[in-house]
Scaffold this motif. Structure first.
Motif, short mmCIF file in Angstrom:
data_model
loop_
_atom_site.label_atom_id
_atom_site.label_comp_id
_atom_site.label_asym_id
_atom_site.label_seq_id
_atom_site.Cartn_x
_atom_site.Cartn_y
_atom_site.Cartn_z
N MET A 1 0.86 -1.18 0.00
CA MET A 1 0.00 0.00 0.00
C MET A 1 0.89 1.23 0.00
O MET A 1 1.63 1.45 0.95
N ASP A 2 0.85 1.97 -1.08
CA ASP A 2 1.73 3.13 -1.17
C ASP A 2 1.02 4.22 -1.96
O ASP A 2 0.74 4.05 -3.14
N TYR A 3 0.71 5.32 -1.31
CA TYR A 3 -0.06 6.39 -1.94
C TYR A 3 0.82 7.41 -2.64
O TYR A 3 0.32 8.38 -3.18
N ASP A 4 2.13 7.23 -2.57
CA ASP A 4 3.01 8.18 -3.24
C ASP A 4 3.33 7.71 -4.66
O ASP A 4 3.32 6.50 -4.94
N PHE A 5 3.65 8.66 -5.53
CA PHE A 5 4.07 8.30 -6.88
C PHE A 5 5.41 7.59 -6.84
O PHE A 5 6.28 7.92 -6.03
N THR A 6 5.60 6.64 -7.73
CA THR A 6 6.94 6.08 -7.93
C THR A 6 7.75 7.14 -8.69
O THR A 6 7.19 8.11 -9.22
N GLN B 1 6.48 7.39 -12.19
CA GLN B 1 5.20 8.10 -12.28
C GLN B 1 5.41 9.61 -12.15
O GLN B 1 4.84 10.40 -12.91
N LEU C 1 -2.52 1.74 -14.20
CA LEU C 1 -2.50 2.81 -13.19
C LEU C 1 -1.77 4.04 -13.72
O LEU C 1 -2.21 5.18 -13.52
N LEU D 1 -3.31 7.82 -14.21
CA LEU D 1 -2.76 9.07 -13.66
C LEU D 1 -2.67 10.14 -14.75
O LEU D 1 -2.91 11.33 -14.50
#
Ligand SMILES: Cc1cc2nc3c(=O)[nH]c(=O)nc-3n(C[C@H](O)[C@H](O)[C@H](O)COP(=O)(O)OP(=O)(O)OC[C@H]3O[C@@H](n4cnc5c(N)ncnc54)[C@H](O)[C@@H]3O)c2cc1C
Lengths: 384, 307
Positions: free
Chosen positions: B1-6, B9, B61, B65
């Motif tokens: 679970m990771d809400y930050d952009f890679t 991204q 995904l 975005l």
């Protein structure tokens, strides 16, 4: 960005589920229906929390120096999700580990830590939260309970109300004031509930047995060493405590479980073929999942140690919507449940109707989010 | 679970922001119901943004975005279908823009005036229709997308893709509805926040009135929930996540749009004020694929089954 669980996190969830399957007694649903504050659930919490402690899971998210295991924020949260969905077998003790402990870690002195941590870690004490008063609800700072300075400590006089778990509590995290006005005059006292002059009265309510109480204080002596932090520091501590408390309860997990259960029941009765019922179930489902995703965003912030903003207030609003939607769905399409046919539905109903009030009323969440999340100008008013 | 952009991204979205910045896109000055940007379409195509999902190391995904970011602009461009839906069904992905439709082939559809391909869910089959010059008549509408209708659909050659393709088509469409809604909601909300902070009545900004604050927070919550549900659906590409996200979005759109217009008073009803460029795309998305009840039933069926 990704929305799945790591293998370790899935394993952890499976471990918690296995533990629940193993340790919850066959009549657990009958125990859980009355809510975390009931006699039965409080009694069971003492058995269950000891087992959690033996498994190293009761305070595992605490730092090692306090007997914890440095469990990650996510693992702690996953555990909370599973336990709440199961009806919270920790009973009132979820408060001990979620916020009383962390507040003491940050603001307690060495003697206080030495006294309280072993008790909490062994799963044998019940704390209650003495904040609200008859004239101080949302406007907490207007509380009136007095803590007058006397030789060696404080003399407490006044009354608290809506105090959960007070009937069986051994300790109270008590707010009182040393002078008549101002946030600066508030002090936090770690009160032994067995002190002479403390009187507890249960309040009959729609929300089940043993949850809310009045607590009266008549010349209750609290030794000076039970003051938490310094005089004048209470508001800072309260703010920290509430941050830890506010989304501590993953209510949507219980609502989602109830909705799954409702769908199965309605299917068994042939009522789920009705598209109106499925439409409404689908909408309630969307609200539960929205609350989940909003709450996960807050947990993510915590896990990455990003600065806390008012997203938690926004997430609380989402949680309230989800609880209400599931409750309204069941009340409309399964009224028989509230007519004595389904104790779990009654229990869910009793939790859901308090969702927008307990731990800070819904409108207060909106006020805070308006100012701190949307950066809107404040309305001329006092307090929150 | 990771809400930050890679990092990837963040790099892609940063590049997209630069591209958008170089085009100086402003809300249209003329009193128009909708504005379609061909220059933006050209740049997106040249920059490879629209076929991101077929590039090594990227997926749905990442495409979502991009769609979300483009939806924030005050002009429209056909990106959601090209990025999230068409790659599954088109042999030649350069035959775009792509329009989508559910129901009779004579129904109006977004982007049909400039579309080269139409994908149509006719209930028991998914059709792919190449659209020749002159086959479409424009449809005048308040909705802030270009709309058109096939003049003589019976004369157009069609490829039957089969009913087995319908679940995927509808799932991707639902994801597109949610993700595009998220971008639209963010910009609409930002515009209205700015308005209520500056517009003064009774000697104070109207945004200081609690009645308005509360409903704006509710609108913000709706937007955030649509966002995370939509992005999760793009990540999982699962039936239930997609239907849940579209349910939430279509359920939220009426309240969201009504309140946001309300807070702008009469100004919010004019074409001069750009709010409609977002809200009238949201209102167009409200009725797609049968509307919120159809999505909610799909969500229930995907999650629990009927029997
Ligand atoms: C199940 C349950 C358990 C609880 N447990 C505890 C506990 O253990 N310990 C404890 O100390 N307290 C506890 N409480 C009390 C809880 O914290 C309060 O009920 C809550 O803070 C709201 O206060 P109130 O009930 O006095 O309502 P009020 O503050 O009177 O609010 C009534 C309504 O007015 C609205 N309102 C108030 N101020 C504003 C404003 N500025 N702007 C807009 N609207 C406003 C509120 O949002 C609400 O809708 C519990 C409550 C419940 C229901």
């Amino acid at each position: 960005m990704e929305f799945g669980w790591s293998p370790e996190q899935s394993q952890h969830r499976a471990r918690v589920r296995a533990l629940l399957a193993r340790e919850l007694p066959a009549d657990w649903d009958d125990i859980a229906v009355h809510g975390p504050g009931s006699d039965a659930q409080t009694a069971f919490s003492k058995i269950f929390c000891k087992k959690l402690a033996n498994e190293g899971l009761l305070i595992s998210h605490w730092p090692r120096e306090y007997g914890g295991n440095d469990m990650t924020v996510w693992d702690q949260f996953i555990m909370g999700e599973e336990l709440w969905a199961a009806g919270e077998p920790r009973g009132p003790q979820y408060m001990n580990v979620n916020w009383i402990g962390p507040v003491l870690m940050r603001y307690g002195n060495a003697a206080q830590k030495a006294e309280y941590f072993p008790q909490i870690a062994s799963g044998s004490v019940i704390w209650c939260q003495g904040f609200s008063e008859p004239s101080a609800g949302s406007d907490l700072a207007s509380l009136r309970t007095r803590a007058d300075k006397v030789e060696g400590g404080y003399l407490v006089n006044g009354a608290k109300v809506w105090t959960s778990y007070a009937g069986l509590a051994t300790h109270c995290f008590l707010l009182a004031r040393t002078a008549s006005a101002g946030k600066g005059a508030i002090v936090i006292l770690l009160l032994d509930m067995a002190s002479p002059g403390v009187q507890v009265k249960q309040i009959p309510a729609l929300i089940g047995e043993g949850d809310i109480h009045e607590v009266f204080f008549t010349d209750v002596f609290v030794p000076a060493q039970n003051l938490l932090g310094e005089e004048g520091q209470a508001w800072e501590i309260i703010t920290f405590a509430l941050q830890n408390e506010r989304i501590g309860i993953p209510r949507y997990a219980f609502s989602r479980r109830m909705l799954d259960r409702a769908a199965e029941k309605l299917k068994a009765d042939g009522r789920f073929e009705n598209p109106v019922v499925r439409d409404r179930a689908g909408r309630a489902l969307a609200l539960c999942e929205a609350a989940r995703m909003m709450v996960y965003r807050v947990v993510h912030q915590r896990a990455t140690q990003a600065p806390q903003d008012a997203y938690g207030n926004l997430a609380r609003w989402a949680i309230i919507q989800a609880d209400h939607a599931v409750n309204d769905f069941m009340t409309e399409f399964m009224p028989e449940g509230l007519l004595g046919e389904d104790q779990m539905q009654i229990a869910h109903h009793q939790r859901a109707i308090a969702a927008g009030i307990a731990s800070g009323a819904a409108e207060i969440q909106l006020n805070l989010a308006a100012r701190r999340y949307l950066d809107l100008p404040s309305e001329p008013r006092r307090g929150l | 679970m990771d809400y930050d952009f890679t990092e990837d991204q963040a790099a892609i979205l940063g590049g997209l922001e630069q591209l958008i910045g170089s085009l100086n896109i402003e809300p249209p000055k003329d009193a128009v119901f909708s504005a379609y940007s061909q220059p933006l379409d050209d740049e997106l195509t040249a920059g490879g943004y629209l076929d991101i999902t077929s590039q090594e190391g990227f997926g749905l995904l990442d495409g979502a975005l991009i769609v979300e970011q483009l939806a924030q602009l005050p002009v429209s461009v056909e990106a959601a279908t090209s990025v999230l839906i068409a790659p599954v069904f088109l042999e030649d992905t350069t035959r775009r823009p792509v329009a989508i439709l559910a129901g009779a082939l004579t129904k109006p559809a977004r982007f049909l005036p400039m579309a080269k391909t139409l994908l149509a869910d006719i209930g028991d089959d998914l059709l792919r229709i190449e659209i020749p010059e002159g086959a479409v008549e424009e449809v005048a509408t308040l909705f802030a997308y270009p709309y058109g209708r096939l003049k003589n659909p019976e004369n157009l050659p069609r490829v039957s893709l089969g009913s087995a393709q319908l679940p995927t088509f509808r799932r991707r469409w639902r994801i597109a509805i949610a993700v595009e809604s998220s971008g639209l909601m963010q910009s609409a909300l930002n515009l209205v926040l700015e308005h209520v902070k500056t517009r003064q009545q009774f000697g104070r900004p109207i945004g200081s009135f609690q009645a308005i604050q509360h409903r704006l927070v509710m609108a913000a919550e709706l937007g955030q929930a649509v966002r995370w549900l939509g992005l999760r659906a793009a990540w999982s590409d699962s039936e239930s996540d997609a239907a849940i996200a579209a349910t939430f979005a279509q359920d939220a759109i009426p309240r969201f749009c009504t309140d946001l217009h309300q807070f702008c008073g009469a100004m919010g009803l004019t074409l001069e004020f750009p709010l409609h460029h977002w809200t009238y795309r949201l209102r167009a998305l409200l009725g797609e694929l049968g509307g919120s009840s159809a999505q909610a039933i799909a969500a229930a069926d995907a999650t629990w089954g009927q029997k």
